[in-house]
Design a protein around this motif. Structure first.
Motif, mmCIF file in Angstrom:
data_model
loop_
_atom_site.group_PDB
_atom_site.id
_atom_site.type_symbol
_atom_site.label_atom_id
_atom_site.label_comp_id
_atom_site.label_asym_id
_atom_site.label_seq_id
_atom_site.Cartn_x
_atom_site.Cartn_y
_atom_site.Cartn_z
ATOM 1 N N ALA A 216 -8.011 12.294 -6.740
ATOM 2 C CA ALA A 216 -7.115 13.012 -5.815
ATOM 3 C C ALA A 216 -6.656 12.040 -4.743
ATOM 4 C CB ALA A 216 -7.834 14.197 -5.174
ATOM 5 N N VAL A 217 -5.535 12.350 -4.117
ATOM 6 C CA VAL A 217 -5.043 11.514 -3.006
ATOM 7 C C VAL A 217 -5.018 12.369 -1.746
ATOM 8 C CG1 VAL A 217 -3.232 9.961 -2.194
ATOM 9 C CG2 VAL A 217 -3.591 10.258 -4.659
ATOM 10 N N ILE A 218 -6.112 12.301 -0.990
ATOM 11 C CA ILE A 218 -6.229 13.084 0.246
ATOM 12 C C ILE A 218 -6.511 12.107 1.391
ATOM 13 C CG2 ILE A 218 -7.326 15.099 1.330
ATOM 14 C CD1 ILE A 218 -6.604 15.910 -1.423
ATOM 15 N N HIS A 219 -5.756 12.239 2.459
ATOM 16 C CA HIS A 219 -5.958 11.376 3.624
ATOM 17 C C HIS A 219 -6.129 12.213 4.881
ATOM 18 C CE1 HIS A 219 -5.033 7.264 2.197
ATOM 19 N NE2 HIS A 219 -4.318 7.868 1.272
ATOM 20 N N LYS A 220 -6.842 11.637 5.841
ATOM 21 C CA LYS A 220 -6.862 12.217 7.178
ATOM 22 C C LYS A 220 -5.633 11.701 7.913
ATOM 23 C CE LYS A 220 -9.566 12.919 11.305
ATOM 24 N NZ LYS A 220 -8.466 12.691 12.241
ATOM 25 N N LYS A 221 -4.983 12.580 8.625
ATOM 26 C CA LYS A 221 -3.813 12.146 9.392
ATOM 27 C C LYS A 221 -4.258 11.435 10.659
ATOM 28 C CE LYS A 221 -0.790 15.778 7.830
ATOM 29 N NZ LYS A 221 0.012 16.936 8.218
ATOM 30 N N PRO A 222 -3.492 10.428 11.069
ATOM 31 C CA PRO A 222 -3.831 9.755 12.327
ATOM 32 C C PRO A 222 -3.728 10.727 13.514
ATOM 33 C CG PRO A 222 -2.192 8.502 11.085
ATOM 34 C CD PRO A 222 -2.323 9.842 10.417
ATOM 35 N N ILE A 223 -4.421 10.406 14.587
ATOM 36 C CA ILE A 223 -4.351 11.212 15.813
ATOM 37 C C ILE A 223 -2.972 11.010 16.444
ATOM 38 C CG2 ILE A 223 -5.379 11.529 18.109
ATOM 39 C CD1 ILE A 223 -7.874 10.027 16.942
ATOM 40 N N HIS B 254 0.826 -1.222 0.000
ATOM 41 C CA HIS B 254 0.000 0.000 0.000
ATOM 42 C C HIS B 254 0.857 1.268 0.000
ATOM 43 C CE1 HIS B 254 0.851 0.151 4.289
ATOM 44 N NE2 HIS B 254 0.726 -1.149 4.217
ATOM 45 N N GLN B 255 2.095 1.174 0.490
ATOM 46 C CA GLN B 255 2.985 2.345 0.422
ATOM 47 C C GLN B 255 3.367 2.619 -1.030
ATOM 48 O OE1 GLN B 255 6.124 0.980 3.106
ATOM 49 N NE2 GLN B 255 5.397 2.399 4.684
ATOM 50 N N ILE B 256 3.643 1.536 -1.751
ATOM 51 C CA ILE B 256 3.974 1.668 -3.174
ATOM 52 C C ILE B 256 2.749 2.195 -3.937
ATOM 53 C CG2 ILE B 256 4.652 0.415 -5.260
ATOM 54 C CD1 ILE B 256 6.948 0.420 -3.321
ATOM 55 N N ASP B 257 1.583 1.606 -3.652
ATOM 56 C CA ASP B 257 0.348 2.049 -4.317
ATOM 57 C C ASP B 257 0.089 3.528 -4.046
ATOM 58 O OD1 ASP B 257 -0.008 -0.500 -5.231
ATOM 59 O OD2 ASP B 257 -1.496 -1.061 -3.718
ATOM 60 N N HIS B 258 0.316 3.919 -2.802
ATOM 61 C CA HIS B 258 0.120 5.321 -2.431
ATOM 62 C C HIS B 258 1.060 6.231 -3.218
ATOM 63 C CE1 HIS B 258 -0.497 8.887 0.030
ATOM 64 N NE2 HIS B 258 0.804 8.962 0.187
ATOM 65 N N MET B 259 2.340 5.836 -3.314
ATOM 66 C CA MET B 259 3.300 6.664 -4.055
ATOM 67 C C MET B 259 2.932 6.733 -5.540
ATOM 68 S SD MET B 259 7.128 6.371 -2.442
ATOM 69 C CE MET B 259 7.285 4.619 -2.196
ATOM 70 N N LYS B 260 2.462 5.616 -6.082
ATOM 71 C CA LYS B 260 2.041 5.619 -7.496
ATOM 72 C C LYS B 260 0.877 6.586 -7.711
ATOM 73 C CE LYS B 260 3.596 1.012 -8.951
ATOM 74 N NZ LYS B 260 3.225 -0.387 -9.282
ATOM 75 N N ALA B 261 -0.083 6.551 -6.787
ATOM 76 C CA ALA B 261 -1.259 7.430 -6.903
ATOM 77 C C ALA B 261 -0.851 8.895 -6.784
ATOM 78 C CB ALA B 261 -2.292 7.071 -5.839
ATOM 79 N N CYS B 262 0.055 9.192 -5.862
ATOM 80 C CA CYS B 262 0.503 10.581 -5.664
ATOM 81 C C CYS B 262 1.278 11.071 -6.880
ATOM 82 C CB CYS B 262 1.392 10.696 -4.426
ATOM 83 S SG CYS B 262 0.498 10.499 -2.894
ATOM 84 N N GLN B 263 2.135 10.204 -7.392
ATOM 85 C CA GLN B 263 2.923 10.547 -8.576
ATOM 86 C C GLN B 263 1.985 10.877 -9.747
ATOM 87 O OE1 GLN B 263 6.420 10.165 -8.152
ATOM 88 N NE2 GLN B 263 7.286 9.465 -10.077
ATOM 89 N N GLN B 264 0.920 10.084 -9.870
ATOM 90 C CA GLN B 264 -0.053 10.281 -10.946
ATOM 91 C C GLN B 264 -0.757 11.642 -10.825
ATOM 92 O OE1 GLN B 264 -2.454 6.826 -11.084
ATOM 93 N NE2 GLN B 264 -2.669 6.840 -13.308
ATOM 94 N N GLN B 265 -0.896 12.126 -9.595
ATOM 95 C CA GLN B 265 -1.527 13.432 -9.363
ATOM 96 C C GLN B 265 -0.527 14.576 -9.524
ATOM 97 O OE1 GLN B 265 -4.547 14.670 -8.977
ATOM 98 N NE2 GLN B 265 -5.395 12.633 -9.295
ATOM 99 N N GLY B 266 0.706 14.245 -9.902
ATOM 100 C CA GLY B 266 1.693 15.298 -10.091
ATOM 101 C C GLY B 266 2.578 15.545 -8.888
ATOM 102 N N GLY B 267 2.459 14.715 -7.862
ATOM 103 C CA GLY B 267 3.327 14.857 -6.692
ATOM 104 C C GLY B 267 4.738 14.357 -6.988
#
Lengths: 202, 202
Positions: B51-58, A118-131
């Motif tokens: 978009a990739v938006i998350h809530k941060k953990p407490i 899920h860390q890799i998936d997250h980075m892929k998704a962010c990269q796709q959004q231009g991050g």
């Protein structure tokens, strides 16, 4: 026998051995974890208005909380949950940055089992959004730090069942960017991000 | 007597009252907190690659952890810490987004004591780096939701000791953006972010 400082950090016995003159190693940060080093670096960047990057809190599942009178609420039972994102994110010169920091004791490669899917998936998704996504990798035995752009990680990650389950250090040295320890900030990774930004604009 | 569903959510008794025809209110989300609504919205945006938006953990200060054999580590003593950032951040169309979500039962204004100083400082720092910062405010009694750009918040925050300690609802209606509840996603706030982005590019 292991002696710890009161703050729980390992006690590092001082030795009278001469530091080697052939290797330039910054001894100032000995005993600090990569996470502590990056937190210090981010604090430096924040305090000077250079960038706003934070480490995310560890996600926790709270089961039971005590509310004693006249004092703070105490969490009595809770469990660690797996993070669904990377550890660090923030904003720098209008760019969204997102990264992981990983340490390895390996000498010749970086094992990919340091990542969760899920860390890799997250980075892929962010990269796709231009991050701008990357991983800061520390070879702790030699105190060498590299910034490795996410594409390199993805390339090896996607082939991990067919080919090798690690990224050779030689690739990290070639396709990644060596970061020299400095005093202020400790790990000046934004210099390399500047380079990544300028490459994008070409 | 309060009856809860097995998942802990409040049971909402069904009534046979006719829904008013003069007010368009979406009753589907009744009983959900604003946080739950935004989490659902962000999940929708993430699953569709919007978009990739998350809530941060407490953020939590862990004091004591038990490591029982053959089962997960149990946190036995921990305390809530104050967050040093806002609750939500992420990336959308190459833009860094950073925001808070706040609910109020007030009818005519939004009290500024809903914010902590460091949340405002964080939003100011992010805005300075080119991030897009705002607050999603819900007037819970009327189920009205507004996206309020951070500048409006700063303006009232910085004058809170000289003048009033709240933002009048009329200002929120004028300078903020009303968000209509939808089904998919529940709170389509990115439509308004699109508008903010287009204004920047002018």
């Amino acid at each position: 026998m292991v002696i710890n400082y009161p703050n729980g950090e390992k006690f590092q016995k001082a030795t009278s051995a001469q530091p080697s003159l052939t290797k330039k190693v910054n001894y100032g940060n000995r005993g600090m974890s990569l996470e502590q080093e990056i937190n210090k670096t981010n604090q430096y960047y924040r305090e000077r208005g250079i960038a706003v990057i934070h480490k995310k809190p560890i996600p926790i599942q709270i089961v039971n909380v005590d509310y004693p009178k006249r004092s703070a609420a105490v969490i009595k039972e809770a469990y660690f949950r797996q993070a669904s994102t990377t550890d660090y994110n923030g904003v720098y010169k209008s760019h969204y940055l997102d990264f992981e920091a990983k340490e390895t004791k390996n000498k010749t490669s970086f094992p990919l089992n340091n990542f969760h899917e899920h860390q890799i998936d997250h980075m892929k998704a962010c990269q796709q959004q231009g991050g701008i996504c990357f991983t800061i990798i520390k070879f702790s035995l030699t105190q060498e730090i590299y910034l490795v752009p996410a594409e390199i990680i993805f390339e090896y990650w996607d082939r991990r069942f067919k080919e090798r389950k690690s990224i050779p250090k030689s690739i990290i040295q070639e396709a990644g960017y060596f970061i020299n320890y400095k005093i202020q900030p400790l790990i000046p990774y934004l210099n390399i991000v500047d380079h990544l930004i300028s490459q994008r604009q070409k």
